[in-house]
Scaffold this motif. Sequence first.
Motif, PDB file in Angstrom:
ATOM      1  N   THR A 188       0.845  -1.200   0.000  1.00 19.73           N
ATOM      2  CA  THR A 188       0.000   0.000   0.000  1.00 19.73           C
ATOM      3  C   THR A 188       0.882   1.253   0.000  1.00 19.73           C
ATOM      4  OG1 THR A 188      -0.112  -0.217   2.408  1.00 19.73           O
ATOM      5  CG2 THR A 188      -1.965  -1.084   1.146  1.00 19.73           C
ATOM      6  N   ASP A 189       2.095   1.130   0.552  1.00 23.13           N
ATOM      7  CA  ASP A 189       3.072   2.218   0.530  1.00 23.13           C
ATOM      8  C   ASP A 189       3.894   2.074  -0.757  1.00 23.13           C
ATOM      9  OD1 ASP A 189       5.351   3.798   0.763  1.00 23.13           O
ATOM     10  OD2 ASP A 189       5.602   3.426   2.904  1.00 23.13           O
ATOM     11  N   LYS A 190       3.619   2.928  -1.734  1.00 24.44           N
ATOM     12  CA  LYS A 190       4.257   2.783  -3.052  1.00 24.44           C
ATOM     13  C   LYS A 190       5.685   3.336  -3.086  1.00 24.44           C
ATOM     14  CE  LYS A 190       0.489   1.032  -4.737  1.00 24.44           C
ATOM     15  NZ  LYS A 190       0.385  -0.425  -4.784  1.00 24.44           N
ATOM     16  N   THR A 191       6.131   3.981  -2.014  1.00 28.03           N
ATOM     17  CA  THR A 191       7.465   4.599  -2.019  1.00 28.03           C
ATOM     18  C   THR A 191       8.549   3.661  -1.496  1.00 28.03           C
ATOM     19  OG1 THR A 191       7.093   5.583   0.164  1.00 28.03           O
ATOM     20  CG2 THR A 191       6.537   6.936  -1.752  1.00 28.03           C
ATOM     21  N   HIS A 192       8.148   2.581  -0.786  1.00 31.50           N
ATOM     22  CA  HIS A 192       9.129   1.681  -0.182  1.00 31.50           C
ATOM     23  C   HIS A 192       8.976   0.249  -0.698  1.00 31.50           C
ATOM     24  CE1 HIS A 192       9.159   4.948   2.836  1.00 31.50           C
ATOM     25  NE2 HIS A 192      10.422   4.587   3.008  1.00 31.50           N
ATOM     26  N   THR A 193      10.104  -0.369  -1.056  1.00 29.31           N
ATOM     27  CA  THR A 193      10.104  -1.780  -1.466  1.00 29.31           C
ATOM     28  C   THR A 193      11.309  -2.502  -0.867  1.00 29.31           C
ATOM     29  OG1 THR A 193       9.085  -1.188  -3.594  1.00 29.31           O
ATOM     30  CG2 THR A 193      10.095  -3.372  -3.447  1.00 29.31           C
ATOM     31  N   TRP A 194      11.048  -3.622  -0.224  1.00 27.42           N
ATOM     32  CA  TRP A 194      12.135  -4.513   0.205  1.00 27.42           C
ATOM     33  C   TRP A 194      12.612  -5.310  -1.001  1.00 27.42           C
ATOM     34  CZ3 TRP A 194      13.645  -3.268   4.850  1.00 27.42           C
ATOM     35  CH2 TRP A 194      12.736  -2.912   5.849  1.00 27.42           C
ATOM     36  N   ILE A 195      13.920  -5.497  -1.147  1.00 26.73           N
ATOM     37  CA  ILE A 195      14.466  -6.356  -2.206  1.00 26.73           C
ATOM     38  C   ILE A 195      15.283  -7.445  -1.503  1.00 26.73           C
ATOM     39  CG2 ILE A 195      15.867  -6.463  -4.298  1.00 26.73           C
ATOM     40  CD1 ILE A 195      15.358  -3.492  -4.718  1.00 26.73           C
ATOM     41  N   VAL A 196      14.841  -8.690  -1.656  1.00 24.58           N
ATOM     42  CA  VAL A 196      15.354  -9.767  -0.795  1.00 24.58           C
ATOM     43  C   VAL A 196      15.834 -10.982  -1.593  1.00 24.58           C
ATOM     44  CG1 VAL A 196      14.690 -11.446   0.994  1.00 24.58           C
ATOM     45  CG2 VAL A 196      13.912  -9.061   1.149  1.00 24.58           C
ATOM     46  N   ASP A 197      17.039 -11.433  -1.268  1.00 23.56           N
ATOM     47  CA  ASP A 197      17.504 -12.748  -1.713  1.00 23.56           C
ATOM     48  C   ASP A 197      17.684 -13.587  -0.453  1.00 23.56           C
ATOM     49  OD1 ASP A 197      18.661 -15.000  -2.766  1.00 23.56           O
ATOM     50  OD2 ASP A 197      20.013 -13.924  -4.103  1.00 23.56           O
ATOM     51  N   PRO A 198      16.811 -14.584  -0.252  1.00 21.45           N
ATOM     52  CA  PRO A 198      16.846 -15.348   0.998  1.00 21.45           C
ATOM     53  C   PRO A 198      18.036 -16.297   1.111  1.00 21.45           C
ATOM     54  CG  PRO A 198      15.248 -16.298  -0.507  1.00 21.45           C
ATOM     55  CD  PRO A 198      15.751 -15.048  -1.167  1.00 21.45           C
ATOM     56  N   LEU A 199      18.669 -16.586  -0.045  1.00 19.15           N
ATOM     57  CA  LEU A 199      19.839 -17.473  -0.048  1.00 19.15           C
ATOM     58  C   LEU A 199      20.645 -17.199  -1.311  1.00 19.15           C
ATOM     59  CD1 LEU A 199      21.572 -19.829   0.950  1.00 19.15           C
ATOM     60  CD2 LEU A 199      19.870 -21.424   0.063  1.00 19.15           C
ATOM     61  N   ASP A 200      21.647 -16.340  -1.184  1.00 14.71           N
ATOM     62  CA  ASP A 200      22.515 -16.039  -2.322  1.00 14.71           C
ATOM     63  C   ASP A 200      23.735 -16.946  -2.228  1.00 14.71           C
ATOM     64  OD1 ASP A 200      23.231 -14.205  -4.613  1.00 14.71           O
ATOM     65  OD2 ASP A 200      25.012 -14.030  -3.366  1.00 14.71           O
ATOM     66  N   GLY A 201      23.943 -17.745  -3.261  1.00 18.53           N
ATOM     67  CA  GLY A 201      24.986 -18.766  -3.211  1.00 18.53           C
ATOM     68  C   GLY A 201      24.368 -20.140  -3.030  1.00 18.53           C
ATOM     69  N   THR A 202      23.226 -20.336  -3.699  1.00 16.80           N
ATOM     70  CA  THR A 202      22.465 -21.589  -3.558  1.00 16.80           C
ATOM     71  C   THR A 202      23.289 -22.813  -3.954  1.00 16.80           C
ATOM     72  OG1 THR A 202      20.476 -20.347  -4.117  1.00 16.80           O
ATOM     73  CG2 THR A 202      20.306 -22.727  -4.196  1.00 16.80           C
ATOM     74  N   THR A 203      24.081 -22.686  -5.017  1.00 10.27           N
ATOM     75  CA  THR A 203      24.881 -23.833  -5.472  1.00 10.27           C
ATOM     76  C   THR A 203      25.916 -24.217  -4.416  1.00 10.27           C
ATOM     77  OG1 THR A 203      24.547 -23.140  -7.754  1.00 10.27           O
ATOM     78  CG2 THR A 203      26.287 -24.738  -7.365  1.00 10.27           C
ATOM     79  N   ASN A 204      26.532 -23.211  -3.790  1.00 10.75           N
ATOM     80  CA  ASN A 204      27.457 -23.489  -2.680  1.00 10.75           C
ATOM     81  C   ASN A 204      26.723 -24.236  -1.565  1.00 10.75           C
ATOM     82  OD1 ASN A 204      29.605 -22.246  -3.928  1.00 10.75           O
ATOM     83  ND2 ASN A 204      29.533 -20.384  -2.705  1.00 10.75           N
ATOM     84  N   PHE A 205      25.575 -23.714  -1.193  1.00  8.68           N
ATOM     85  CA  PHE A 205      24.747 -24.320  -0.134  1.00  8.68           C
ATOM     86  C   PHE A 205      24.440 -25.780  -0.473  1.00  8.68           C
ATOM     87  CE2 PHE A 205      20.790 -25.135   2.156  1.00  8.68           C
ATOM     88  CZ  PHE A 205      20.965 -24.475   3.364  1.00  8.68           C
TER      89      PHE A 205
END
Length: 265
Positions: A78-95
């Motif tokens: 509803t707040d058009k000025t704010h957005t979270w940008i999320v990678d929950p697991l960067d480096g999946t192949t390593n993991f």
Amino acid sequence: MSTQTALLKVMSDAARKAARGLNRDFGELAELQVAKKAPADFVSAADLKSEQTIFEALSKARPGYGFLGEERGMIEGTDKTHTWIVDPLDGTTNFLHAIPHFAINIALQREGAVVAAVTYNPISNDLFWAEKGKGCFVNDKRLRVAARTRMDEAVLATGIPFLGHGQHATFLKELHQISQRVAGVRRFGSAALDLAWVAAGRYDGYWERDLNSWDLAAGILLVTEAGGRVTNANGEDDVLGTGSVCAGNLEIQPQLLERLRQAAK
């Protein structure tokens, strides 16, 4: 000693909460390596769980903000000025391969500009964080990009294209231009940590193509707040829109950019 703002605390707490699940799963995955089962589904589940944990924590603390996640895509707020940008697991192949080098990435975009960033390595417990205009830190230590000025002393990071992904011929031309002029090139498999390590002065520079906004958003702010420069591979400011990145200190970054330009000829 540095003190996080309420916003950074919300982001850091969300990352640490998600990390608890990832650490548990990583321990089990290390056991799975010796079995002949494909652990890929297990990793997908870990990814989804991590994003769900972060989504719930951030939504509770800042209801109405938009959310762009690797797993669920874009959720308008509803707040058009704010957005979270999320990678929950960067480096999946390593993991997936039980290699302990991966991260959780959380950035907050306000009116199109990234204003706060957290990159957390659950294994080393390094929490990299920055807020626009307030500097860059790892845990409670202030960070600055490396002071090296010469390419022949520089250690750079990159990503190497792999099966079905990336511009293989372009990369080989770039590597040819760069590798013979530097002290070393590293490929550790997490764009989030590559950028965090540039901010920390561990790497002198980093370049890569074909990335997503969740790979890059947090790291761009970390590097710039640590005194570095980040552009796309063409030297332009639009990094998130193009998915290519060239980062480093103010001396090395232009030299790296010039090598990329030479490779494109």
